[in-house]
Enzyme design. Structure first.
Site, PDB file in Angstrom:
ATOM      1  N   ILE A   1      -7.401  17.690   4.726  1.00  0.00           N
ATOM      2  CA  ILE A   1      -7.928  17.413   6.079  1.00  0.00           C
ATOM      3  C   ILE A   1      -7.344  18.355   7.142  1.00  0.00           C
ATOM      4  CG2 ILE A   1      -8.565  14.991   5.638  1.00  0.00           C
ATOM      5  CD1 ILE A   1      -6.046  14.216   7.370  1.00  0.00           C
TER       6      ILE A   1
ATOM      7  N   ALA B   1      -2.920  10.544   4.905  1.00  0.00           N
ATOM      8  CA  ALA B   1      -1.819  10.419   5.855  1.00  0.00           C
ATOM      9  C   ALA B   1      -0.550  11.029   5.289  1.00  0.00           C
ATOM     10  CB  ALA B   1      -1.559   8.936   6.170  1.00  0.00           C
TER      11      ALA B   1
ATOM     12  N   ASP C   1       2.642  -0.021  12.062  1.00  0.00           N
ATOM     13  CA  ASP C   1       3.549  -0.823  12.895  1.00  0.00           C
ATOM     14  C   ASP C   1       4.692   0.039  13.442  1.00  0.00           C
ATOM     15  OD1 ASP C   1       4.262  -0.612  10.152  1.00  0.00           O
ATOM     16  OD2 ASP C   1       5.618  -2.318  10.272  1.00  0.00           O
TER      17      ASP C   1
ATOM     18  N   TYR D   1       7.497  10.190  12.247  1.00  0.00           N
ATOM     19  CA  TYR D   1       6.319   9.562  11.623  1.00  0.00           C
ATOM     20  C   TYR D   1       5.567   8.707  12.651  1.00  0.00           C
ATOM     21  CZ  TYR D   1       3.766   6.050   8.896  1.00  0.00           C
ATOM     22  OH  TYR D   1       2.803   5.194   8.417  1.00  0.00           O
TER      23      TYR D   1
ATOM     24  N   LYS E   1       1.797   9.390  14.278  1.00  0.00           N
ATOM     25  CA  LYS E   1       0.693   8.428  14.138  1.00  0.00           C
ATOM     26  C   LYS E   1       0.196   7.994  15.525  1.00  0.00           C
ATOM     27  CE  LYS E   1      -0.543   6.783  10.509  1.00  0.00           C
ATOM     28  NZ  LYS E   1      -1.600   7.250   9.562  1.00  0.00           N
TER      29      LYS E   1
HETATM   30  N1  LIG Z   1       1.878   2.741   2.790  1.00  0.00           N
HETATM   31  C1  LIG Z   1       2.333   1.988   3.785  1.00  0.00           C
HETATM   32  O1  LIG Z   1       3.245   1.176   3.609  1.00  0.00           O
HETATM   33  C2  LIG Z   1       1.721   2.111   5.152  1.00  0.00           C
HETATM   34  C3  LIG Z   1       2.324   1.412   6.223  1.00  0.00           C
HETATM   35  C4  LIG Z   1       1.743   1.505   7.482  1.00  0.00           C
HETATM   36  C5  LIG Z   1       0.618   2.282   7.666  1.00  0.00           C
HETATM   37  N2  LIG Z   1       0.063   2.940   6.616  1.00  0.00           N
HETATM   38  C6  LIG Z   1      -1.143   3.743   6.855  1.00  0.00           C
HETATM   39  O2  LIG Z   1      -2.205   3.237   6.051  1.00  0.00           O
HETATM   40  C7  LIG Z   1      -3.060   4.318   5.663  1.00  0.00           C
HETATM   41  C8  LIG Z   1      -3.240   4.304   4.147  1.00  0.00           C
HETATM   42  O3  LIG Z   1      -1.985   4.504   3.558  1.00  0.00           O
HETATM   43  P1  LIG Z   1      -1.752   4.483   1.986  1.00  0.00           P
HETATM   44  O4  LIG Z   1      -0.693   3.483   1.734  1.00  0.00           O
HETATM   45  O5  LIG Z   1      -3.047   4.398   1.262  1.00  0.00           O
HETATM   46  O6  LIG Z   1      -1.127   5.937   1.813  1.00  0.00           O
HETATM   47  P2  LIG Z   1      -0.924   6.798   0.475  1.00  0.00           P
HETATM   48  O7  LIG Z   1      -1.082   5.963  -0.732  1.00  0.00           O
HETATM   49  O8  LIG Z   1       0.329   7.568   0.712  1.00  0.00           O
HETATM   50  O9  LIG Z   1      -2.162   7.776   0.544  1.00  0.00           O
HETATM   51  C9  LIG Z   1      -2.250   8.829   1.441  1.00  0.00           C
HETATM   52  C10 LIG Z   1      -3.036   9.912   0.757  1.00  0.00           C
HETATM   53  O10 LIG Z   1      -3.258  10.977   1.701  1.00  0.00           O
HETATM   54  C11 LIG Z   1      -3.161  12.183   0.969  1.00  0.00           C
HETATM   55  N3  LIG Z   1      -2.941  13.297   1.871  1.00  0.00           N
HETATM   56  C12 LIG Z   1      -1.791  13.683   2.456  1.00  0.00           C
HETATM   57  N4  LIG Z   1      -2.010  14.785   3.185  1.00  0.00           N
HETATM   58  C13 LIG Z   1      -3.319  15.104   3.055  1.00  0.00           C
HETATM   59  C14 LIG Z   1      -4.141  16.139   3.540  1.00  0.00           C
HETATM   60  N5  LIG Z   1      -3.631  17.099   4.322  1.00  0.00           N
HETATM   61  N6  LIG Z   1      -5.449  16.148   3.200  1.00  0.00           N
HETATM   62  C15 LIG Z   1      -5.966  15.188   2.402  1.00  0.00           C
HETATM   63  N7  LIG Z   1      -5.241  14.198   1.880  1.00  0.00           N
HETATM   64  C16 LIG Z   1      -3.926  14.151   2.213  1.00  0.00           C
HETATM   65  C17 LIG Z   1      -2.012  11.941   0.024  1.00  0.00           C
HETATM   66  O11 LIG Z   1      -2.032  12.896  -1.006  1.00  0.00           O
HETATM   67  P3  LIG Z   1      -0.649  13.417  -1.643  1.00  0.00           P
HETATM   68  O12 LIG Z   1      -0.023  12.206  -2.259  1.00  0.00           O
HETATM   69  O13 LIG Z   1      -1.112  14.434  -2.623  1.00  0.00           O
HETATM   70  O14 LIG Z   1       0.148  13.960  -0.516  1.00  0.00           O
HETATM   71  C18 LIG Z   1      -2.309  10.525  -0.451  1.00  0.00           C
HETATM   72  O15 LIG Z   1      -3.152  10.533  -1.574  1.00  0.00           O
HETATM   73  C19 LIG Z   1      -2.413   5.579   6.216  1.00  0.00           C
HETATM   74  O16 LIG Z   1      -2.965   5.915   7.451  1.00  0.00           O
HETATM   75  C20 LIG Z   1      -0.968   5.179   6.414  1.00  0.00           C
HETATM   76  O17 LIG Z   1      -0.298   5.945   7.391  1.00  0.00           O
HETATM   77  C21 LIG Z   1       0.587   2.861   5.364  1.00  0.00           C
END
Ligand SMILES: NC(=O)c1ccc[n+]([C@@H]2O[C@H](COP(=O)([O-])OP(=O)(O)OC[C@H]3O[C@@H](n4cnc5c(N)ncnc54)[C@H](OP(=O)(O)O)[C@@H]3O)[C@@H](O)[C@H]2O)c1
Length: 281
Positions: free
Chosen positions: A36, A59, A101, A124, A128
């Site tokens: 992205i 992300a 959060d 971070y 965000k």
């Molecule tokens: N996980 C949590 O506990 C948490 C808490 C609060 C908020 N959130 C938010 O919830 C949303 C979903 O999170 P999630 O838990 O599904 O996260 P996740 O499992 O870490 O997935 C994020 C994905 O984004 C990919 N990514 C990173 N940089 C990228 C780029 N430049 N272009 C395309 N893809 C890219 C990552 O690939 P790589 O692994 O190859 O880098 C990973 O597959 C996010 O917005 C996150 O910030 C998550």
């Protein structure tokens, strides 16, 4: 066509399961297939595939590492989000993205509502928060869902971390000084889809968080008990695990706004964790 970015992540994977089950067409390129931060490629991809909705699940989520990789965190969490919002505005389509959060400082003392003032205390969180602002300023048809402690099947998440510890350690220390609520990707996906299907859509920021609030220690202890772990479970503090004091101490998100609009109650995190672990509640 619906575009899910960051296709290999845990939330993106849940969306794919949901769309397949409901026979909804989507594209879910992973980072290698669609980075992205490659602004031109993203635009070409959206135009070429006649995308009608973008759900950004990509992300930069490495909270500690972001302190050293500030540019990457801002590029992925803020500027690339801005670019996606801009392309969606130009194409006159809705844009959905997720925040955290960690945009709050943790000092409020009770549940955070959508209109509470943000004050991130980490790179971070700031990246965000900037992504939220840029997307909302760019495209008025933007939904931002703030979520906390996300877990979904096959994801890299705290439950998987605890499972690994359970298999390898005789004694496990977990932080008591971080309180929020675990949130299942199932709830996030279902709620996002319900909001997107409302006749009158009110764009902006919404909180989605599993019911209840707990410390990481309590969550870990609950998981370990469910797993039948026989070792010692010790109370620790965040600073036992990292030198960065950048996590809000209390960041429970109130889901009242979204529950009121949809007329639902988000399940308690315990029932979702049990489901995840495939044990009976
Ligand atoms: N996980 C949590 O506990 C948490 C808490 C609060 C908020 N959130 C938010 O919830 C949303 C979903 O999170 P999630 O838990 O599904 O996260 P996740 O499992 O870490 O997935 C994020 C994905 O984004 C990919 N990514 C990173 N940089 C990228 C780029 N430049 N272009 C395309 N893809 C890219 C990552 O690939 P790589 O692994 O190859 O880098 C990973 O597959 C996010 O917005 C996150 O910030 C998550």
């Amino acid at each position: 066509m619906i575009l899910i970015t960051g296709g290999a992540g845990q939330l993106a994977t849940e969306f794919q399961r949901f769309f397949k089950k409901n026979s909804i067409d989507f594209l879910a390129p992973n980072r290698l297939e669609l980075d992205i931060t490659d602004f031109d490629k993203v635009k070409d991809y959206i135009l070429k595939n006649d995308v009608g909705l973008v759900i950004n699940c990509a992300a930069y989520n490495l909270v500690d590492k972001a302190e050293e990789e500030k540019d990457s965190a801002y590029m992925i969490n803020a500027y690339a989000v801005h670019n996606l919002a801009k392309i969606c505005r130009e194409k006159r389509i809705e844009f959905v993205t997720y925040s955290t959060d960690f945009v709050f400082d943790g000092n409020k003392g009770n549940e955070y509502a959508e209109e509470d003032e943000i004050n991130p205390i980490s790179v971070y969180g700031r990246s965000k928060a900037l992504g939220e602002r840029l997307a909302l300023e760019e495209n008025r048809r933007t939904f931002i869902f703030r979520v906390s402690w996300v877990f979904g099947e096959e994801g890299k998440n705290f439950i998987e971390q605890v499972k690994t510890w359970a298999n390898t350690k005789e004694s496990i220390k977990i932080a008591i000084d971080q309180i929020s609520s675990p949130t299942s990707t199932k709830d996030i996906v279902e709620i996002t889809w319900k909001i997107l299907n409302l006749r009158d859509r009110d764009y902006g920021i919404y909180h989605i968080s599993g019911a209840g609030e707990i410390s990481r220690y309590e969550q870990g202890k609950y998981i370990l008990e469910r797993l039948g772990y026989k070792g010692n479970i010790l109370e620790g503090r965040c600073l036992d695990f990292t030198s960065y004091d950048i996590r809000p101490k209390y960041s429970k998100l109130s889901s009242k706004k979204i529950e009121g609009i949809l007329g639902i109650k988000i399940p308690n995190w315990r029932s979702r964790v049990d489901e995840y672990l495939k044990v009976d509640s």
